[in-house]
Structure formats: structure tokens, C-alpha cells
Design an enzyme around this catalytic site. Structure first.
Site, PDB file in Angstrom:
ATOM      1  N   ASP A  12       5.058  -3.129  -5.174  1.00 42.97           N
ATOM      2  CA  ASP A  12       5.830  -3.501  -3.988  1.00 42.97           C
ATOM      3  C   ASP A  12       5.420  -4.921  -3.595  1.00 42.97           C
ATOM      4  OD1 ASP A  12       6.407  -0.804  -4.169  1.00 42.97           O
ATOM      5  OD2 ASP A  12       5.993  -0.361  -2.071  1.00 42.97           O
ATOM      6  N   ASP A 131      15.812   8.010   1.354  1.00 45.05           N
ATOM      7  CA  ASP A 131      14.529   7.846   2.043  1.00 45.05           C
ATOM      8  C   ASP A 131      14.634   8.566   3.379  1.00 45.05           C
ATOM      9  OD1 ASP A 131      13.886   6.068  -0.062  1.00 45.05           O
ATOM     10  OD2 ASP A 131      14.956   4.469   0.979  1.00 45.05           O
TER      11      ASP A 131
HETATM   12  O1  LIG Z   1      11.853   1.110  -1.979  1.00 37.25           O
HETATM   13  C1  LIG Z   1      12.202   0.489  -0.955  1.00 37.25           C
HETATM   14  O2  LIG Z   1      13.300  -0.092  -0.890  1.00 37.25           O
HETATM   15  C2  LIG Z   1      11.278   0.423   0.253  1.00 37.25           C
HETATM   16  C3  LIG Z   1      11.767  -0.090   1.449  1.00 37.25           C
HETATM   17  C4  LIG Z   1      10.934  -0.168   2.555  1.00 37.25           C
HETATM   18  C5  LIG Z   1       9.627   0.287   2.508  1.00 37.25           C
HETATM   19  C6  LIG Z   1       9.136   0.809   1.310  1.00 37.25           C
HETATM   20  C7  LIG Z   1       9.960   0.880   0.191  1.00 37.25           C
HETATM   21  N1  LIG Z   1       9.511   1.401  -1.000  1.00 37.25           N
HETATM   22  C8  LIG Z   1       8.200   1.894  -1.178  1.00 37.25           C
HETATM   23  C9  LIG Z   1       8.051   2.537  -2.489  1.00 37.25           C
HETATM   24  O3  LIG Z   1       8.941   2.688  -3.301  1.00 37.25           O
HETATM   25  C10 LIG Z   1       6.647   2.983  -2.837  1.00 37.25           C
HETATM   26  O4  LIG Z   1       6.232   2.134  -3.864  1.00 37.25           O
HETATM   27  C11 LIG Z   1       6.615   4.372  -3.367  1.00 37.25           C
HETATM   28  O5  LIG Z   1       7.234   5.246  -2.471  1.00 37.25           O
HETATM   29  C12 LIG Z   1       5.158   4.807  -3.701  1.00 37.25           C
HETATM   30  O6  LIG Z   1       4.545   5.538  -2.654  1.00 37.25           O
HETATM   31  P1  LIG Z   1       2.984   5.950  -2.713  1.00 37.25           P
HETATM   32  O7  LIG Z   1       2.728   6.558  -4.067  1.00 37.25           O
HETATM   33  O8  LIG Z   1       2.807   6.952  -1.595  1.00 37.25           O
HETATM   34  O9  LIG Z   1       2.198   4.692  -2.489  1.00 37.25           O
END
Ligand SMILES: O=C(O)c1ccccc1NCC(=O)[C@H](O)[C@H](O)COP(=O)(O)O
EC number: 5.3.1.16
Length: 241
Positions: A12, A131
Site C-alpha cells: 500500500d 469494502d
Molecule cells: O484497497 C484500497 O483501495 C484501500 C483504500 C483505502 C484504504 C485501504 C485500502 N486497501 C488496503 C488493503 O488492500 C490492504 O492492503 C489489505 O486489506 C491487507 O490488510 P491486512 O492484511 O489486514 O494488513
């Protein structure tokens, strides 16, 4: 249907850096340095996929589109691009990186006609991110309510959406374990493949998600757990093989 769970390590990007957020909230960033180095590290550890998110584009605080394109082009593995892809220009730029697919979030809630059109045009290269908090969808970097999960899923199924990336925002970045009930419920509501996201904390969590493969879960995104070194990507790949 795939027999083994795909793993998508996450990078990210905020303000040019690889970061992790808690509940996807702006201001909760922990920085992990260069996105390219992080992506290359996951590729070197055996990843077949990279989940690459432009958080600034998602939040509307600018973008990292050139950097995200550079990282995607440097990868030999499949890349799923997410964050702020909401119109023809941002979609064209994302697809031109050579990514395998893009993940649309806000657009699926705010401009459904456009999303139906691009699903028809690009098929499997379009996934939709669902989401949620509870069963309420969230857009604009997960800050704005966007309708009911199951109503939207039904509409997108009818429009031919190829797959869904399902995130329980309450779990995201918390290392509290995935929401298996949500994943089961979504799989019961659609016959399209589902990619799980948010909350993975341990190899047992990944094994529990892998048990949902026969129900329709195709993959799992893993973020914080890898950066916090709860396990290595090699161990994770072995656990779901
Ligand atoms: O994916 C998006 O567009 C997004 C938008 C705003 C906030 C977060 C976003 N994505 C976050 C992710 O895709 C995380 O990388 C993913 O959920 C991993 O989660 P974790 O394993 O709990 O760190």
C-alpha cells in the site's frame, strides 16, 4: 475452481512510501520504505501475485500513479492494482501498466453505469472491491457510506463482474484474524470468485481461509502480518500449498 488458495502480498503506497494502515484510516500509517523494494522482496520470496494500492488516489490526497506504474512494470508476477480508479483516464493508465487486473471500489458505488460499461469491455481485468463495515459498503478511501453489500453484489453479478475483493474494514490492518463468516456469506450470495482481505494474523488464519476455497474463495491478500514478520511469505505459501 482453483484448488489452492492464492496469496497476494500487499504493498500500500502513501506519499511514495510502502505503509500499513489500521482500519484503512488516514493518519495511522506505519512506514516500510520503498514500495519497489517491498514488491521485489515479495516476488523474490515466491509470490505469484502482488496487491498494489495507491492510497493517496483512494483518499483523494494526490496520487502515486507513476510510482505504481513503475513498480508494476518491474514485476514478473501478476499485479492487482487498487486505489482511486474511477474514470476512463485512471482506468486507462492503470491497465496500461500491464497489470493483470484492477480493483474498482468507489466507482462501483457512485458511478454504476460506468462500472457496468467497463466490466463489459474488460471482463476479467476488472474486479470490484467490496469494502464493508457490517454489511454497509464504504467508498472514497473507506470514508463514505455506499449502500448495502448484498444489493450491490446482486447488481454487479447481473452486470457480469468477474470477481470480488472482500474486506472487513473493522479487521483491516489489525492482525485480529479474517472475518470468515463474512466470506462464507458472500460466497453463498455469488458464484463469482472471492479474494479475502483484511486481518490475517497467522498461518492458521490462512489455513482457515484456504478451507473456504471449495465455497469460492480464490485468494487472500496479506499485508500487516508480513510486514510485522508474524510469518514469512515462504511459510505462508507452504501453509496453503
Ligand atoms: O484497497 C484500497 O483501495 C484501500 C483504500 C483505502 C484504504 C485501504 C485500502 N486497501 C488496503 C488493503 O488492500 C490492504 O492492503 C489489505 O486489506 C491487507 O490488510 P491486512 O492484511 O489486514 O494488513
Amino acid at each position: 475452481m482453483a484448488s489452492k488458495l492464492e496469496l497476494l502480498p500487499a504493498v500500500d503506497v502513501r506519499d511514495g512510501q510502502a505503509v500499513r494502515l489500521v482500519h484503512g484510516e488516514s493518519g495511522t500509517e506505519t512506514s516500510y520504505g520503498s514500495p519497489l523494494q517491498a514488491a521485489l522482496a515479495w516476488q523474490g520470496a515466491g509470490a505469484e501475485w502482488l496487491h498494489l494500492v495507491d492510497l493517496d488516489a483512494a483518499f483523494g490526497t494526490g496520487d502515486n500513479r507513476d510510482l505504481v506504474a513503475e513498480v508494476t512494470r518491474a514485476m514478473d508476477i501478476k499485479v492487482e492494482l487498487s486505489g482511486g480508479i474511477r474514470d476512463d483516464a485512471s482506468l486507462a493508465k492503470a491497465l496500461a501498466t500491464g497489470c493483470t487486473r484492477v480493483n474498482l471500489g468507489t466507482a462501483a458505488l457512485e458511478t454504476p453505469e460506468w462500472v457496468a460499461k467497463v466490466i463489459a469491455e474488460h471482463g476479467d481485468r476488472i474486479a470490484v472491491g467490496l469494502d464493508v463495515r457490517g454489511t454497509t459498503l464504504k467508498g472514497r478511501g473507506w470514508t463514505r457510506d455506499g449502500g448495502d453489500l448484498y444489493e450491490t453484489l446482486e447488481r454487479l453479478d447481473k452486470e457480469g463482474c468477474a470477481r470480488y475483493v472482500v474486506t472487513d474494514i473493522a479487521k483491516d490492518g489489525t492482525l485480529q484474524g479474517p472475518n470468515l463468516e463474512l466470506l462464507r456469506n458472500v460466497c453463498a450470495a455469488t458464484d463469482r470468485p472471492v479474494v479475502a482481505s483484511g486481518g490475517v494474523s497467522s498461518l492458521d488464519d490462512l489455513r482457515a481461509i484456504a478451507e473456504l476455497v471449495p465455497l469460492g474463495v480464490e485468494g487472500s491478500i496479506v499485508g500487516k502480518a508480513l510486514y510485522a514478520k508474524a510469518f514469512t511469505l515462504e511459510e505462508a505459501l507452504e501453509a496453503v500449498s
